[in-house]
Design a protein around this motif. Structure first.
Motif, PDB file in Angstrom:
ATOM      1  N   GLU A   9      13.973  32.141  51.083  1.00 30.92           N
ATOM      2  CA  GLU A   9      14.998  33.187  50.701  1.00 30.92           C
ATOM      3  C   GLU A   9      14.785  33.837  49.456  1.00 30.92           C
ATOM      4  N   ILE A  10      15.460  35.039  49.438  1.00 23.01           N
ATOM      5  CA  ILE A  10      15.209  35.815  47.813  1.00 23.01           C
ATOM      6  C   ILE A  10      16.645  35.499  47.295  1.00 23.01           C
ATOM      7  N   ILE A  11      16.339  35.205  46.096  1.00 25.01           N
ATOM      8  CA  ILE A  11      17.393  35.079  45.130  1.00 25.01           C
ATOM      9  C   ILE A  11      17.278  35.914  43.978  1.00 25.01           C
ATOM     10  N   ILE A  12      18.389  36.683  43.630  1.00 19.50           N
ATOM     11  CA  ILE A  12      18.064  37.720  42.553  1.00 19.50           C
ATOM     12  C   ILE A  12      19.250  37.538  41.617  1.00 19.50           C
ATOM     13  N   LYS A  13      18.923  37.455  40.412  1.00 13.91           N
ATOM     14  CA  LYS A  13      19.938  37.148  39.357  1.00 13.91           C
ATOM     15  C   LYS A  13      20.546  38.622  38.756  1.00 13.91           C
ATOM     16  N   VAL A  14      21.787  38.631  39.043  1.00 13.90           N
ATOM     17  CA  VAL A  14      22.262  40.137  38.728  1.00 13.90           C
ATOM     18  C   VAL A  14      23.127  39.845  37.457  1.00 13.90           C
ATOM     19  N   PHE A  15      23.121  40.685  36.392  1.00 13.24           N
ATOM     20  CA  PHE A  15      23.918  40.664  35.167  1.00 13.24           C
ATOM     21  C   PHE A  15      24.884  41.721  35.118  1.00 13.24           C
ATOM     22  N   ILE A  16      26.035  41.358  34.921  1.00 14.63           N
ATOM     23  CA  ILE A  16      27.297  42.178  34.547  1.00 14.63           C
ATOM     24  C   ILE A  16      27.904  42.050  33.443  1.00 14.63           C
ATOM     25  N   ASP A  17      27.767  42.716  32.379  1.00 11.47           N
ATOM     26  CA  ASP A  17      28.441  42.464  30.899  1.00 11.47           C
ATOM     27  C   ASP A  17      27.787  41.001  30.559  1.00 11.47           C
ATOM     28  N   ASN A  18      26.492  40.989  30.622  1.00  9.39           N
ATOM     29  CA  ASN A  18      25.728  39.827  30.281  1.00  9.39           C
ATOM     30  C   ASN A  18      26.125  38.469  30.985  1.00  9.39           C
ATOM     31  N   LYS A  19      26.748  38.547  31.802  1.00  8.66           N
ATOM     32  CA  LYS A  19      27.260  37.424  32.856  1.00  8.66           C
ATOM     33  C   LYS A  19      26.348  37.481  34.037  1.00  8.66           C
ATOM     34  N   PRO A  20      25.609  36.067  34.224  1.00  7.83           N
ATOM     35  CA  PRO A  20      24.689  36.239  35.126  1.00  7.83           C
ATOM     36  C   PRO A  20      25.226  35.777  36.693  1.00  7.83           C
ATOM     37  N   ALA A  39      27.794  41.156  43.548  1.00  8.95           N
ATOM     38  CA  ALA A  39      27.906  40.574  42.303  1.00  8.95           C
ATOM     39  C   ALA A  39      29.361  41.002  41.570  1.00  8.95           C
ATOM     40  N   CYS A  40      29.725  42.212  42.169  1.00  5.52           N
ATOM     41  CA  CYS A  40      30.975  42.792  41.474  1.00  5.52           C
ATOM     42  C   CYS A  40      32.090  41.896  42.342  1.00  5.52           C
ATOM     43  N   TYR A  41      32.140  41.375  43.384  1.00  3.23           N
ATOM     44  CA  TYR A  41      33.142  40.606  43.840  1.00  3.23           C
ATOM     45  C   TYR A  41      33.355  39.358  43.325  1.00  3.23           C
ATOM     46  N   LEU A  42      32.236  38.886  42.923  1.00  2.00           N
ATOM     47  CA  LEU A  42      32.113  37.194  42.187  1.00  2.00           C
ATOM     48  C   LEU A  42      32.815  37.916  40.677  1.00  2.00           C
ATOM     49  N   TYR A  43      32.195  38.880  40.004  1.00  2.00           N
ATOM     50  CA  TYR A  43      32.751  39.120  38.667  1.00  2.00           C
ATOM     51  C   TYR A  43      34.416  39.466  38.672  1.00  2.00           C
ATOM     52  N   GLY A  44      34.793  40.043  39.747  1.00  2.00           N
ATOM     53  CA  GLY A  44      36.335  40.263  39.829  1.00  2.00           C
ATOM     54  C   GLY A  44      37.061  39.089  40.105  1.00  2.00           C
ATOM     55  N   GLN A  45      36.215  38.229  40.632  1.00  2.00           N
ATOM     56  CA  GLN A  45      37.091  36.853  41.080  1.00  2.00           C
ATOM     57  C   GLN A  45      37.175  35.926  39.654  1.00  2.00           C
ATOM     58  N   GLU A  46      36.277  36.203  38.702  1.00  2.00           N
ATOM     59  CA  GLU A  46      36.369  35.530  37.339  1.00  2.00           C
ATOM     60  C   GLU A  46      37.469  36.189  36.456  1.00  2.00           C
ATOM     61  N   THR A  47      37.988  37.375  36.945  1.00  2.00           N
ATOM     62  CA  THR A  47      38.992  38.008  35.923  1.00  2.00           C
ATOM     63  C   THR A  47      40.270  37.548  36.075  1.00  2.00           C
ATOM     64  N   TYR A  48      41.290  37.606  35.086  1.00  2.00           N
ATOM     65  CA  TYR A  48      42.653  37.475  35.477  1.00  2.00           C
ATOM     66  C   TYR A  48      43.558  38.794  35.020  1.00  2.00           C
ATOM     67  N   PRO A  49      44.333  39.139  35.778  1.00  3.26           N
ATOM     68  CA  PRO A  49      44.200  38.709  37.231  1.00  3.26           C
ATOM     69  C   PRO A  49      43.220  39.229  37.985  1.00  3.26           C
ATOM     70  N   ILE A  50      42.827  38.644  39.134  1.00  2.36           N
ATOM     71  CA  ILE A  50      41.675  39.083  39.785  1.00  2.36           C
ATOM     72  C   ILE A  50      41.854  40.839  40.053  1.00  2.36           C
ATOM     73  N   THR A  51      40.840  41.264  39.812  1.00  2.00           N
ATOM     74  CA  THR A  51      40.476  42.514  39.903  1.00  2.00           C
ATOM     75  C   THR A  51      39.309  43.058  40.857  1.00  2.00           C
ATOM     76  N   THR A  52      39.366  44.351  41.357  1.00  9.42           N
ATOM     77  CA  THR A  52      38.267  44.977  42.155  1.00  9.42           C
ATOM     78  C   THR A  52      37.438  45.625  41.289  1.00  9.42           C
ATOM     79  N   TYR A  53      36.074  45.462  41.172  1.00  4.36           N
ATOM     80  CA  TYR A  53      35.047  46.172  40.453  1.00  4.36           C
ATOM     81  C   TYR A  53      34.088  47.021  41.527  1.00  4.36           C
ATOM     82  N   LEU A  54      33.735  48.138  40.979  1.00  2.50           N
ATOM     83  CA  LEU A  54      32.884  48.767  41.845  1.00  2.50           C
ATOM     84  C   LEU A  54      31.486  49.021  41.064  1.00  2.50           C
ATOM     85  N   PRO A  55      30.419  48.758  41.555  1.00  6.16           N
ATOM     86  CA  PRO A  55      29.098  49.127  40.597  1.00  6.16           C
ATOM     87  C   PRO A  55      28.842  50.618  40.740  1.00  6.16           C
ATOM     88  N   ILE A  56      28.617  51.078  39.201  1.00  4.66           N
ATOM     89  CA  ILE A  56      28.288  52.586  39.204  1.00  4.66           C
ATOM     90  C   ILE A  56      26.819  52.768  38.748  1.00  4.66           C
TER      91      ILE A  56
END
Length: 127
Positions: A9-20, A39-56
């Motif tokens: 399996e291929i596992i890639i570490k993705v960083f968004i705002d220095n969060k892996p 990764a954006c989905y996971l990042y959005g689940q950690e925010t309050y309120p839960i928010t949707t992010y899109l990669p740019i």
């Protein structure tokens, strides 16, 4: 014992705002846009309120821009084991606040550019 060959399996570490975020890409048939969205989905689940992010934008460790349609398995050396994603909060329309590079990446990932393909054909003359 299985007769099929086991692919790792291929596992890639993705960083968004220095969060892996470790994203399991299974055999790697997905593209960079899928990896960034996951990764954006996971990042959005950690925010309050839960928010949707899109990669740019997606870049590898060396800072090279990764085209969103790069297939992970076929481009492992270029992608590497870690990538950095720049995100935008999904609120209204995404557009004017993006740099030209970000706008191009976003269009290739989710806009009209997503469906553009290069096709070459060889026509054999009929005798």
């Amino acid at each position: 014992m299985s007769t099929q060959s086991q692919q790792s399996e291929i596992i890639i570490k993705v960083f968004i705002d220095n969060k892996p975020y470790e994203i399991d890409c299974d055999t790697g048939i997905q593209d960079v846009a899928w990896l960034a969205l996951s990764a954006c989905y996971l990042y959005g689940q950690e925010t309050y309120p839960i928010t949707t992010y899109l990669p740019i934008m997606a870049k590898n460790k060396q800072g090279q821009i990764l085209h969103p349609k790069l297939v992970i398995l076929q481009n492992r050396q270029l992608i590497g084991d870690e990538i950095n994603i720049k995100v935008k909060r999904k609120f209204g329309t995404i557009g004017s606040e993006l740099s030209p590079e970000e706008e191009d990446w976003y269009d290739n990932a989710f806009g009209q550019g997503r469906f553009m393909r290069t096709v070459s054909a060889y026509l054999k003359p009929v005798n």
